[in-house]
Motif scaffolding. Structure first.
Motif, PDB file in Angstrom:
ATOM      1  N   GLU A  42      14.555 -24.855 -19.156  1.00 54.22           N
ATOM      2  CA  GLU A  42      15.842 -24.931 -18.469  1.00 54.22           C
ATOM      3  C   GLU A  42      16.381 -23.534 -18.221  1.00 54.22           C
ATOM      4  N   ILE A  43      16.877 -23.338 -17.020  1.00 51.58           N
ATOM      5  CA  ILE A  43      17.543 -22.085 -16.670  1.00 51.58           C
ATOM      6  C   ILE A  43      18.981 -22.457 -16.351  1.00 51.58           C
ATOM      7  N   ARG A  44      19.891 -21.807 -17.029  1.00 50.04           N
ATOM      8  CA  ARG A  44      21.301 -22.142 -16.832  1.00 50.04           C
ATOM      9  C   ARG A  44      22.011 -21.021 -16.112  1.00 50.04           C
ATOM     10  N   GLY A  45      23.023 -21.388 -15.357  1.00 44.92           N
ATOM     11  CA  GLY A  45      23.807 -20.382 -14.655  1.00 44.92           C
ATOM     12  C   GLY A  45      24.124 -20.822 -13.246  1.00 44.92           C
ATOM     13  N   GLY A  46      24.410 -19.868 -12.401  1.00 41.88           N
ATOM     14  CA  GLY A  46      24.862 -20.118 -11.038  1.00 41.88           C
ATOM     15  C   GLY A  46      23.763 -20.511 -10.079  1.00 41.88           C
ATOM     16  N   PRO A  47      24.015 -20.261  -8.787  1.00 43.22           N
ATOM     17  CA  PRO A  47      23.093 -20.667  -7.724  1.00 43.22           C
ATOM     18  C   PRO A  47      21.689 -20.083  -7.865  1.00 43.22           C
ATOM     19  N   LYS A  48      21.593 -18.839  -8.315  1.00 39.81           N
ATOM     20  CA  LYS A  48      20.262 -18.242  -8.498  1.00 39.81           C
ATOM     21  C   LYS A  48      19.486 -18.987  -9.577  1.00 39.81           C
ATOM     22  N   ALA A  49      20.178 -19.421 -10.621  1.00 39.40           N
ATOM     23  CA  ALA A  49      19.522 -20.166 -11.693  1.00 39.40           C
ATOM     24  C   ALA A  49      19.030 -21.518 -11.176  1.00 39.40           C
ATOM     25  N   GLN A  50      19.812 -22.164 -10.306  1.00 43.42           N
ATOM     26  CA  GLN A  50      19.394 -23.453  -9.744  1.00 43.42           C
ATOM     27  C   GLN A  50      18.117 -23.299  -8.923  1.00 43.42           C
ATOM     28  N   ARG A  51      18.040 -22.244  -8.166  1.00 40.41           N
ATOM     29  CA  ARG A  51      16.830 -21.997  -7.365  1.00 40.41           C
ATOM     30  C   ARG A  51      15.641 -21.710  -8.283  1.00 40.41           C
ATOM     31  N   ALA A  52      15.862 -20.891  -9.303  1.00 45.88           N
ATOM     32  CA  ALA A  52      14.793 -20.581 -10.250  1.00 45.88           C
ATOM     33  C   ALA A  52      14.319 -21.849 -10.972  1.00 45.88           C
ATOM     34  N   GLN A  53      15.270 -22.729 -11.329  1.00 45.99           N
ATOM     35  CA  GLN A  53      14.900 -23.984 -11.988  1.00 45.99           C
ATOM     36  C   GLN A  53      14.064 -24.855 -11.054  1.00 45.99           C
ATOM     37  N   ALA A  54      14.432 -24.913  -9.788  1.00 45.15           N
ATOM     38  CA  ALA A  54      13.662 -25.702  -8.816  1.00 45.15           C
ATOM     39  C   ALA A  54      12.242 -25.149  -8.685  1.00 45.15           C
ATOM     40  N   ILE A  55      12.108 -23.838  -8.690  1.00 45.87           N
ATOM     41  CA  ILE A  55      10.780 -23.221  -8.634  1.00 45.87           C
ATOM     42  C   ILE A  55       9.983 -23.604  -9.878  1.00 45.87           C
ATOM     43  N   ASN A  56      10.625 -23.521 -11.045  1.00 45.23           N
ATOM     44  CA  ASN A  56       9.932 -23.865 -12.281  1.00 45.23           C
ATOM     45  C   ASN A  56       9.462 -25.315 -12.283  1.00 45.23           C
ATOM     46  N   VAL A  57      10.289 -26.228 -11.808  1.00 44.02           N
ATOM     47  CA  VAL A  57       9.897 -27.637 -11.746  1.00 44.02           C
ATOM     48  C   VAL A  57       8.682 -27.796 -10.834  1.00 44.02           C
ATOM     49  N   GLY A  58       8.684 -27.089  -9.718  1.00 42.64           N
ATOM     50  CA  GLY A  58       7.526 -27.119  -8.822  1.00 42.64           C
ATOM     51  C   GLY A  58       6.266 -26.568  -9.461  1.00 42.64           C
ATOM     52  N   MET A  59       6.439 -25.675 -10.437  1.00 34.75           N
ATOM     53  CA  MET A  59       5.305 -25.075 -11.149  1.00 34.75           C
ATOM     54  C   MET A  59       4.845 -25.921 -12.337  1.00 34.75           C
ATOM     55  N   GLY A  60       5.550 -27.041 -12.590  1.00 33.37           N
ATOM     56  CA  GLY A  60       5.100 -27.930 -13.650  1.00 33.37           C
ATOM     57  C   GLY A  60       6.041 -28.091 -14.819  1.00 33.37           C
ATOM     58  N   VAL A  61       7.196 -27.447 -14.789  1.00 37.27           N
ATOM     59  CA  VAL A  61       8.171 -27.639 -15.857  1.00 37.27           C
ATOM     60  C   VAL A  61       8.656 -29.078 -15.798  1.00 37.27           C
ATOM     61  N   HIS A  62       8.707 -29.737 -16.941  1.00 38.61           N
ATOM     62  CA  HIS A  62       9.112 -31.139 -17.014  1.00 38.61           C
ATOM     63  C   HIS A  62      10.498 -31.236 -17.634  1.00 38.61           C
ATOM     64  N   PRO A  63      11.474 -31.779 -16.912  1.00 40.88           N
ATOM     65  CA  PRO A  63      12.823 -31.908 -17.468  1.00 40.88           C
ATOM     66  C   PRO A  63      12.821 -32.690 -18.776  1.00 40.88           C
ATOM     67  N   GLY A  64      13.516 -32.180 -19.771  1.00 36.34           N
ATOM     68  CA  GLY A  64      13.613 -32.855 -21.058  1.00 36.34           C
ATOM     69  C   GLY A  64      12.458 -32.585 -22.000  1.00 36.34           C
ATOM     70  N   PHE A  65      11.514 -31.726 -21.593  1.00 30.69           N
ATOM     71  CA  PHE A  65      10.356 -31.429 -22.442  1.00 30.69           C
ATOM     72  C   PHE A  65      10.834 -30.963 -23.813  1.00 30.69           C
ATOM     73  N   ALA A  66      10.142 -31.377 -24.849  1.00 26.92           N
ATOM     74  CA  ALA A  66      10.517 -31.025 -26.221  1.00 26.92           C
ATOM     75  C   ALA A  66      10.573 -29.512 -26.407  1.00 26.92           C
ATOM     76  N   ASP A  67      11.393 -29.075 -27.356  1.00 26.64           N
ATOM     77  CA  ASP A  67      11.543 -27.644 -27.632  1.00 26.64           C
ATOM     78  C   ASP A  67      10.255 -27.015 -28.132  1.00 26.64           C
ATOM     79  N   LEU A  68       9.532 -27.741 -28.972  1.00 31.47           N
ATOM     80  CA  LEU A  68       8.311 -27.189 -29.560  1.00 31.47           C
ATOM     81  C   LEU A  68       7.160 -28.163 -29.410  1.00 31.47           C
ATOM     82  N   LEU A  69       6.000 -27.614 -29.156  1.00 33.70           N
ATOM     83  CA  LEU A  69       4.757 -28.365 -29.128  1.00 33.70           C
ATOM     84  C   LEU A  69       3.887 -27.782 -30.236  1.00 33.70           C
ATOM     85  N   VAL A  70       3.485 -28.626 -31.172  1.00 31.76           N
ATOM     86  CA  VAL A  70       2.659 -28.189 -32.294  1.00 31.76           C
ATOM     87  C   VAL A  70       1.264 -28.778 -32.104  1.00 31.76           C
TER      88      VAL A  70
END
Length: 132
Positions: A42-70
């Protein structure tokens, strides 16, 4: 192994403070070669953060993904770290449900002791005397 009851936060973020302590502990107690990974999802903040978050989702970031993977010795465990009063978001609950529906272990933890308990519950071997 027990964690201090209070955590001196460096950044004023209780969940981040707990997570750092959990990561340090798991990297110490798990067998060599184990992976403890945090996905910054998650990227928090203004409009630039929203664009960065959209890019990350396109790269495979999954909303709600757990904090840690063991990952250790062929086992996988998803850990969601919360502060004492923290609650799951809708996206985190949906991710939990998807993971569990696939037969994978997921746990919400609020302390090092709870994280160690989750490892034990799911059969992870540790270097702690008397543990599996």
């Amino acid at each position: 192994m027990s964690a201090p009851s209070t955590i001196g936060g460096r950044r004023g973020n209780p969940e981040a403070d707990i997570q750092r302590l959990i990561v340090r502990t798991l990297r110490t107690v798990l067998p060599r070669g184990a992976i403890v990974h945090h996905s910054a999802n998650e990227i928090r903040g203004g409009p630039k953060a929203q664009r960065a978050q959209a890019i990350n989702v396109g790269m495979g970031v999954h909303p709600g993904f757990a904090d840690l993977l063991v990952i250790s010795e062929g086992q996988v465990l998803f850990l969601e770290v919360k502060s004492k009063a923290g609650l799951l978001s809708e996206r985190q609950a949906a991710f939990r449900d998807m993971v569990r529906a696939q037969g994978l272990p997921w746990a919400m933890v609020r302390s090092v002791d709870e994280a160690l308990g989750a490892l034990t519950k799911h059969g992870f071997r540790t270097r702690i005397a008397g543990a599996p």
